[in-house]
Design a protein around this motif. Structure first.
Motif, mmCIF file in Angstrom:
data_model
loop_
_atom_site.group_PDB
_atom_site.id
_atom_site.type_symbol
_atom_site.label_atom_id
_atom_site.label_comp_id
_atom_site.label_asym_id
_atom_site.label_seq_id
_atom_site.Cartn_x
_atom_site.Cartn_y
_atom_site.Cartn_z
ATOM 1 N N GLY A 195 -20.552 -9.779 -18.374
ATOM 2 C CA GLY A 195 -19.150 -10.159 -18.298
ATOM 3 C C GLY A 195 -18.166 -9.239 -18.973
ATOM 4 O O GLY A 195 -17.022 -9.633 -19.240
ATOM 5 N N PRO A 255 -15.825 -12.621 -15.122
ATOM 6 C CA PRO A 255 -14.816 -13.686 -15.208
ATOM 7 C C PRO A 255 -13.493 -13.169 -15.750
ATOM 8 O O PRO A 255 -13.463 -12.265 -16.581
ATOM 9 C CB PRO A 255 -15.454 -14.699 -16.179
ATOM 10 C CG PRO A 255 -16.374 -13.872 -17.023
ATOM 11 C CD PRO A 255 -16.920 -12.817 -16.102
ATOM 12 N N ASP A 256 -12.411 -13.740 -15.264
ATOM 13 C CA ASP A 256 -11.083 -13.376 -15.765
ATOM 14 C C ASP A 256 -10.764 -14.266 -16.960
ATOM 15 O O ASP A 256 -10.399 -15.430 -16.824
ATOM 16 C CB ASP A 256 -10.034 -13.563 -14.669
ATOM 17 C CG ASP A 256 -8.632 -13.153 -15.132
ATOM 18 O OD1 ASP A 256 -8.516 -12.667 -16.279
ATOM 19 O OD2 ASP A 256 -7.672 -13.325 -14.355
ATOM 20 N N THR A 257 -10.906 -13.717 -18.156
ATOM 21 C CA THR A 257 -10.650 -14.475 -19.375
ATOM 22 C C THR A 257 -9.285 -14.157 -19.976
ATOM 23 O O THR A 257 -8.955 -14.658 -21.051
ATOM 24 C CB THR A 257 -11.730 -14.152 -20.428
ATOM 25 O OG1 THR A 257 -11.673 -12.755 -20.753
ATOM 26 C CG2 THR A 257 -13.114 -14.499 -19.911
ATOM 27 N N ASP A 279 -18.552 -12.725 -28.193
ATOM 28 C CA ASP A 279 -18.185 -12.966 -26.798
ATOM 29 C C ASP A 279 -18.023 -11.628 -26.086
ATOM 30 O O ASP A 279 -17.101 -10.866 -26.372
ATOM 31 C CB ASP A 279 -16.878 -13.758 -26.738
ATOM 32 C CG ASP A 279 -16.540 -14.237 -25.334
ATOM 33 O OD1 ASP A 279 -17.135 -13.726 -24.360
ATOM 34 O OD2 ASP A 279 -15.659 -15.115 -25.214
ATOM 35 N N PHE A 333 -8.406 -11.186 -21.005
ATOM 36 C CA PHE A 333 -8.489 -10.082 -21.971
ATOM 37 C C PHE A 333 -7.655 -8.880 -21.538
ATOM 38 O O PHE A 333 -6.922 -8.301 -22.348
ATOM 39 C CB PHE A 333 -9.942 -9.655 -22.177
ATOM 40 C CG PHE A 333 -10.074 -8.423 -23.029
ATOM 41 C CD1 PHE A 333 -9.994 -8.503 -24.413
ATOM 42 C CD2 PHE A 333 -10.248 -7.161 -22.454
ATOM 43 C CE1 PHE A 333 -10.097 -7.370 -25.201
ATOM 44 C CE2 PHE A 333 -10.346 -6.024 -23.232
ATOM 45 C CZ PHE A 333 -10.267 -6.130 -24.614
ATOM 46 N N THR A 349 -17.031 -11.016 -23.215
ATOM 47 C CA THR A 349 -15.888 -10.964 -22.302
ATOM 48 C C THR A 349 -14.591 -10.640 -23.031
ATOM 49 O O THR A 349 -13.549 -10.506 -22.392
ATOM 50 C CB THR A 349 -15.711 -12.299 -21.541
ATOM 51 O OG1 THR A 349 -15.268 -13.320 -22.451
ATOM 52 C CG2 THR A 349 -17.010 -12.733 -20.882
ATOM 53 N N GLN A 350 -14.657 -10.518 -24.359
ATOM 54 C CA GLN A 350 -13.434 -10.338 -25.156
ATOM 55 C C GLN A 350 -13.405 -8.970 -25.835
ATOM 56 O O GLN A 350 -13.230 -8.855 -27.048
ATOM 57 C CB GLN A 350 -13.315 -11.457 -26.181
ATOM 58 C CG GLN A 350 -13.185 -12.840 -25.574
ATOM 59 C CD GLN A 350 -11.945 -12.964 -24.698
ATOM 60 O OE1 GLN A 350 -10.875 -12.461 -25.028
ATOM 61 N NE2 GLN A 350 -12.096 -13.634 -23.562
#
Length: 275
Positions: free
Chosen positions: A235, A140-142, A211, A144, A213-214
């Motif tokens: 992710g 996913p495009d978060t 998280d 970051f 994704t971070q």
């Protein structure tokens, strides 16, 4: 989740050696990285035996379970018990007993395979090419990567050695580090197998409810397909490695939308899949 035995092994053992240098020799003690069979047992049924450094095995079991698709989330594990058999007459080994939700266990039984993992190998034991899982989840495009500092990769490359305690002792262990948007290393795990080190890192992040994704993963190894595949499953938006990538690692990263950089040094790196 609980752990039956919390006393990790040291990660290394001392062995007598004879050093040869400039025509002379001397007897000394050397530190060697530990490599043990570690059995992963789900709801009483053995699924895999991996060759690991016998440290951080609870984190390893959680990370392996996630990155191999055995569970979908950390909460699918009800309990973990780790037992060390370091005085075994056969071979020192460890066993990790996991109690997982019924849905995960039934799915595992449906696709169960015999898998004896060797150091540095991520797909040992599969029965056919068709069983290779080469369809990664889309990362996913978060946002970051947009926040990533221009010198983040160089900073991580500069600081990784500070977190490689066992590698400094033995010269033979890989490290997987978790870095923030500035490149600061927040935690790192070591193992004789690079994919085991990554599983330990991911398992730790999940146990700490961080998280995935971070941040980004920095590895003291080459980038191979299974490392990218494991990271995409949870992710992770970027992997940086000290050594080269493989062609399949580049292809899997592209499919997943995961940024892959290799040959990471204090003042340079190479980025793959660019237009």
């Amino acid at each position: 989740m609980s752990q039956l035995e919390t006393d990790d092994q040291p990660g290394f053992v001392e062995r007598p050696v004879r050093r040869h240098r400039a025509g002379a020799s001397s007897v000394a003690a050397d530190q060697v990285g530990q490599e043990w069979p570690v059995a992963l047992v789900y709801n009483g049924i053995s699924h895999a035996v991996m060759m690991c450094t016998p440290r951080d095995l609870e984190a390893f079991a959680v990370g392996f379970s996630l990155t191999e698709g055995i569970i979908e989330r950390g909460s699918d594990i009800h309990d973990i018990e780790v037992t060390f058999h370091d005085h075994s007459d056969v071979l020192p080994h460890a066993e990790v007993q996991l109690q997982v939700v019924q849905q995960s266990f039934m799915a595992l039984k449906d696709k169960r395979r015999a898998m004896a993992g060797r150091t540095g190998c991520g797909v040992c034991g599969i029965e056919s090419i068709e069983l290779l899982d080469l369809q990664p989840e889309r990362v996913p495009d978060t946002g970051f990567l947009a926040r990533l500092a221009p010198d983040a990769i160089e900073r991580a490359a500069r600081d990784l050695s500070k977190h490689q305690v066992l590698s400094k002792l033995t010269g033979g262990l890989h490290a997987a580090a978790w870095c923030d948007e500035t490149g600061a290393i927040r935690c790192a795990f070591e193992d004789v197998g690079r994919h085991n080190a990554l599983d330990k890192l991911i398992g730790h992040l999940v146990l700490q409810r961080q998280d995935t994704t971070q941040g980004f993963v920095f590895l003291s190894s080459r980038a191979s397909y299974e490392l990218v595949r494991k990271s995409a499953r949870v992710g992770v938006p970027m992997i940086a490695t000290i050594s080269a990538p493989t062609s399949l690692a580049i292809a899997i990263a592209k499919q997943a939308g995961l940024r892959l950089v290799s040959f990471a040094r204090e003042n340079s790196f190479v980025e793959y899949d660019v237009e």
